[in-house]
Design a protein around this motif. Sequence first.
Motif, PDB file in Angstrom:
ATOM      1  N   VAL A  27     -13.352  -6.790   5.445  1.00  0.00           N
ATOM      2  CA  VAL A  27     -12.603  -7.637   4.511  1.00  0.00           C
ATOM      3  C   VAL A  27     -11.905  -8.957   5.187  1.00  0.00           C
ATOM      4  O   VAL A  27     -11.498  -8.873   6.730  1.00  0.00           O
ATOM      5  N   ALA A  28     -12.225 -10.356   4.916  1.00  0.00           N
ATOM      6  CA  ALA A  28     -11.419 -11.414   5.609  1.00  0.00           C
ATOM      7  C   ALA A  28     -10.493 -12.140   4.619  1.00  0.00           C
ATOM      8  O   ALA A  28     -10.764 -12.695   3.521  1.00  0.00           O
ATOM      9  N   VAL A  29      -9.553 -12.939   5.294  1.00  0.00           N
ATOM     10  CA  VAL A  29      -8.495 -13.196   4.083  1.00  0.00           C
ATOM     11  C   VAL A  29      -7.893 -14.454   4.839  1.00  0.00           C
ATOM     12  O   VAL A  29      -7.781 -14.716   5.610  1.00  0.00           O
ATOM     13  N   LEU A  30      -8.573 -15.271   3.537  1.00  0.00           N
ATOM     14  CA  LEU A  30      -9.095 -16.452   3.786  1.00  0.00           C
ATOM     15  C   LEU A  30      -7.560 -16.933   3.316  1.00  0.00           C
ATOM     16  O   LEU A  30      -7.252 -16.580   2.359  1.00  0.00           O
ATOM     17  N   GLY A  31      -7.467 -18.820   3.479  1.00  0.00           N
ATOM     18  CA  GLY A  31      -6.150 -19.112   3.192  1.00  0.00           C
ATOM     19  C   GLY A  31      -6.276 -20.213   3.455  1.00  0.00           C
ATOM     20  O   GLY A  31      -6.165 -20.296   5.452  1.00  0.00           O
ATOM     21  N   GLN A  32      -5.162 -21.164   3.057  1.00  0.00           N
ATOM     22  CA  GLN A  32      -4.748 -22.392   4.707  1.00  0.00           C
ATOM     23  C   GLN A  32      -2.569 -20.733   4.736  1.00  0.00           C
ATOM     24  O   GLN A  32      -2.780 -20.487   4.926  1.00  0.00           O
ATOM     25  N   ALA A  33      -2.910 -22.226   6.006  1.00  0.00           N
ATOM     26  CA  ALA A  33      -2.019 -21.176   6.926  1.00  0.00           C
ATOM     27  C   ALA A  33      -0.564 -21.419   6.454  1.00  0.00           C
ATOM     28  O   ALA A  33       0.008 -22.249   5.123  1.00  0.00           O
ATOM     29  N   ALA A  34       0.506 -19.812   6.834  1.00  0.00           N
ATOM     30  CA  ALA A  34       1.521 -20.039   5.900  1.00  0.00           C
ATOM     31  C   ALA A  34       1.831 -19.862   4.726  1.00  0.00           C
ATOM     32  O   ALA A  34       2.543 -19.710   4.153  1.00  0.00           O
ATOM     33  N   VAL A  35       0.931 -19.263   4.053  1.00  0.00           N
ATOM     34  CA  VAL A  35       0.723 -19.127   2.872  1.00  0.00           C
ATOM     35  C   VAL A  35       0.983 -16.848   2.944  1.00  0.00           C
ATOM     36  O   VAL A  35       1.125 -17.064   2.099  1.00  0.00           O
ATOM     37  N   GLY A  36       1.074 -16.426   3.767  1.00  0.00           N
ATOM     38  CA  GLY A  36       0.815 -15.187   3.445  1.00  0.00           C
ATOM     39  C   GLY A  36       0.069 -13.925   3.999  1.00  0.00           C
ATOM     40  O   GLY A  36      -0.083 -12.834   3.582  1.00  0.00           O
ATOM     41  N   LYS A  37      -0.932 -14.591   4.161  1.00  0.00           N
ATOM     42  CA  LYS A  37      -2.384 -13.637   4.941  1.00  0.00           C
ATOM     43  C   LYS A  37      -1.779 -12.340   5.982  1.00  0.00           C
ATOM     44  O   LYS A  37      -1.850 -11.545   4.905  1.00  0.00           O
ATOM     45  N   LYS A  92     -17.333 -16.429   9.994  1.00  0.00           N
ATOM     46  CA  LYS A  92     -16.127 -15.091   9.771  1.00  0.00           C
ATOM     47  C   LYS A  92     -16.724 -15.199   7.941  1.00  0.00           C
ATOM     48  O   LYS A  92     -15.992 -13.601   8.350  1.00  0.00           O
ATOM     49  N   ILE A  93     -17.768 -15.823   7.533  1.00  0.00           N
ATOM     50  CA  ILE A  93     -18.113 -15.681   6.584  1.00  0.00           C
ATOM     51  C   ILE A  93     -19.536 -14.774   6.695  1.00  0.00           C
ATOM     52  O   ILE A  93     -19.495 -13.093   4.670  1.00  0.00           O
ATOM     53  N   LYS A  94     -20.294 -14.931   7.196  1.00  0.00           N
ATOM     54  CA  LYS A  94     -21.253 -13.914   7.199  1.00  0.00           C
ATOM     55  C   LYS A  94     -20.892 -12.299   7.440  1.00  0.00           C
ATOM     56  O   LYS A  94     -21.754 -11.681   7.326  1.00  0.00           O
ATOM     57  N   TRP A  95     -19.427 -12.453   8.235  1.00  0.00           N
ATOM     58  CA  TRP A  95     -19.169 -11.056   8.597  1.00  0.00           C
ATOM     59  C   TRP A  95     -18.593  -9.911   7.789  1.00  0.00           C
ATOM     60  O   TRP A  95     -18.957  -8.919   7.884  1.00  0.00           O
ATOM     61  N   ALA A  96     -18.431 -10.865   7.352  1.00  0.00           N
ATOM     62  CA  ALA A  96     -17.483 -10.264   5.569  1.00  0.00           C
ATOM     63  C   ALA A  96     -18.143  -9.297   4.507  1.00  0.00           C
ATOM     64  O   ALA A  96     -20.063 -10.309   4.429  1.00  0.00           O
ATOM     65  N   GLU A  97     -17.844  -8.496   4.142  1.00  0.00           N
ATOM     66  CA  GLU A  97     -18.453  -8.262   2.988  1.00  0.00           C
ATOM     67  C   GLU A  97     -17.508  -7.854   1.700  1.00  0.00           C
ATOM     68  O   GLU A  97     -18.342  -8.128   0.730  1.00  0.00           O
ATOM     69  N   GLY A  98     -16.758  -8.485   1.725  1.00  0.00           N
ATOM     70  CA  GLY A  98     -15.651  -8.348   0.626  1.00  0.00           C
ATOM     71  C   GLY A  98     -14.265  -9.782   1.390  1.00  0.00           C
ATOM     72  O   GLY A  98     -14.159  -9.784   1.868  1.00  0.00           O
TER      73      GLY A  98
END
Length: 241
Positions: A27-37, A92-98
Amino acid sequence: MTTNFQRLPRPLKRAQQQLAACRTVRVAVLGQAAVGKTAITVRFITKRFIGEYDPTLETIYRHTFSVDGECVQFEILDTAGQEEDAMLIEEKIKWAEGFIIAYSVTDRCSFDEVLRLRFLISHIHSNVKRCHSDTPPPVVIVANKKDLQYDRMVTTDEGSNIGQALKCPFFEVSARDSYEETVAVFSLLYREVASTGALSAFRRKVSSKLMDKIPRIHSTATTSLASRSFSLSSVKDFLTD
């Protein structure tokens, strides 16, 4: 004549069998900095909320969890959210499945970023053959910090609408207030990935020199810290290869 046989500890044997039976999901958790990932990820792994961490630190967490009675080994890439070149995000996107795309309800810019990240996932996936399937990788959109109502800039309806438009499940959560909400996010994402058939034991794992350089940390390294508060500013002390 009596012969004494040395027996292997049964609990250890059972633990090894259970680990071998676990299905692994990336699983890759994406998003801008400081959103709480990081807060969302660590809340799921340790049941604790952290409010202080190194925003530039990227880590792959390994955490074993039961979903619908099934043993699942989560490998969760917590991205830094900093601006990076196209090749880095592609790997990173290639690595993840979800994928989890997170934004903060207190930051409209992070909400606007959701559309771009969803496009990147779809675009990169279209050039990668995953398990001989044309099904796009599952994405869950997560709006964090719903507890900060007085600072809210993005409404619940706006989040729900973008989820419907992009055909992605949508959650509005508070990593600060609720462990159960983070469990619901990761559990649903696992079900979505499993339903696509992407967890075949015969699939070829995508890896790269970039991904191999990202530190790994096992959940046992965080949950065993009963005598001290967990802060990612010192997480390097517990990193494992």
